[in-house]
Design an enzyme around this catalytic site. Sequence first.
Site, PDB file in Angstrom:
ATOM      1  N   LYS A  69       0.870  -1.068  -0.065  1.00  0.00           N
ATOM      2  CA  LYS A  69       0.103  -0.302   0.479  1.00  0.00           C
ATOM      3  C   LYS A  69       0.687   1.146   0.088  1.00  0.00           C
ATOM      4  O   LYS A  69       2.358   1.301  -0.078  1.00  0.00           O
ATOM      5  CB  LYS A  69      -0.946   0.076   1.050  1.00  0.00           C
ATOM      6  CG  LYS A  69      -0.394  -0.101   2.447  1.00  0.00           C
ATOM      7  CD  LYS A  69      -0.197   1.497   3.036  1.00  0.00           C
ATOM      8  CE  LYS A  69       0.838   0.742   4.622  1.00  0.00           C
ATOM      9  NZ  LYS A  69       1.688   2.107   4.905  1.00  0.00           N
ATOM     10  N   PRO A 121      10.088  -4.757  -0.159  1.00  0.00           N
ATOM     11  CA  PRO A 121      10.895  -4.547   1.022  1.00  0.00           C
ATOM     12  C   PRO A 121      10.590  -4.751   2.110  1.00  0.00           C
ATOM     13  O   PRO A 121       9.705  -3.355   2.654  1.00  0.00           O
ATOM     14  CB  PRO A 121      11.746  -3.159   0.328  1.00  0.00           C
ATOM     15  CG  PRO A 121      10.733  -3.124  -0.957  1.00  0.00           C
ATOM     16  CD  PRO A 121      10.218  -3.835  -1.245  1.00  0.00           C
ATOM     17  N   ASP A 124      -1.914  -1.936  10.924  1.00  0.00           N
ATOM     18  CA  ASP A 124      -1.908  -1.763   9.565  1.00  0.00           C
ATOM     19  C   ASP A 124      -2.392  -2.792   8.841  1.00  0.00           C
ATOM     20  O   ASP A 124      -3.285  -2.901   7.524  1.00  0.00           O
ATOM     21  CB  ASP A 124      -0.847  -1.239   8.507  1.00  0.00           C
ATOM     22  CG  ASP A 124      -0.620  -0.250   8.969  1.00  0.00           C
ATOM     23  OD1 ASP A 124      -1.027   0.550   8.971  1.00  0.00           O
ATOM     24  OD2 ASP A 124       1.397   0.134   8.141  1.00  0.00           O
TER      25      ASP A 124
END
Length: 282
Positions: free
Chosen positions: A8, A93, A135
């Site tokens: 995101k 990453p 999140d």
Amino acid sequence: MVVFPNCKINIGLRILRKRADGYHDIETVMVPVPWCDVLEIIVADRPSFQLSGNSLGNIPPEKNLVLKALHNLESETGITLPPLAIYLHKAIPDGAGLGGGSADASFALKAVNELLSLGLSDNRLAEIAAKTGADCPFFIYNRPMLAQGIGQRLSPVEIPSLNGRWITIVKPSAEAVATPAAYAGVTPCELPDGICLNQYICRPAQQWHTDGILVNDFEPSIFALRPVIADTLARLRSFNPVYSAMSGSGASLFAIFDTEEAAAHAAASFPDCVTFCTALNI
């Protein structure tokens, strides 16, 4: 079962206040982007967990958010899961502000729910996901959302300005930012009364910079500590994107372009970084 947890970006990330519990109230618009890990889960004779990819960090497997999420599923529902063989390949990453670990956790919950026919609703899965990370609930729904509170209060938003545009994400290879350290350096700032980011996200993307509302409050402190991240954003902005910012608490930067050619040209100009370029179909 094989699923593809996506990352995101944050368009606007306002740090409003520090709470009594040590967390921070925030307001941000979170948008899914199809840069994906690969997660396979099957029922097996004995439990196993394998991790591969180019961005593994130093986190031991037993502390991976996938395993934490499945443990929380058991503790929150009373369901005992059968032995599961789990394979996770990381492409997103770490330490990039892209939510890769949170995505892996939430996609694991959704996959196990489907694989074992548990019948848990998205709302129930989001409640369980919140036990793993702030999140994580976003990735249960995986659509553009206004996130408030510590990030767990979600409201769907429409972002017509993103349709048909392209995004380039750039992460300096040697840089990674730990979220707790990022929060330690930030200065909370209340939004003006009556202001909410969803009032601005529906405007043309060309206005997002000029409004002065859709900004990332982590940028000043992170840029002061990590000048390479600041320099990378400045380089990215030299390609004249429609909008650009740091995502989450860094270290990745993103830029939105009108055309594939412009986005690809920008991505190719950062051979020293990890890059990703794709169309946005929100």
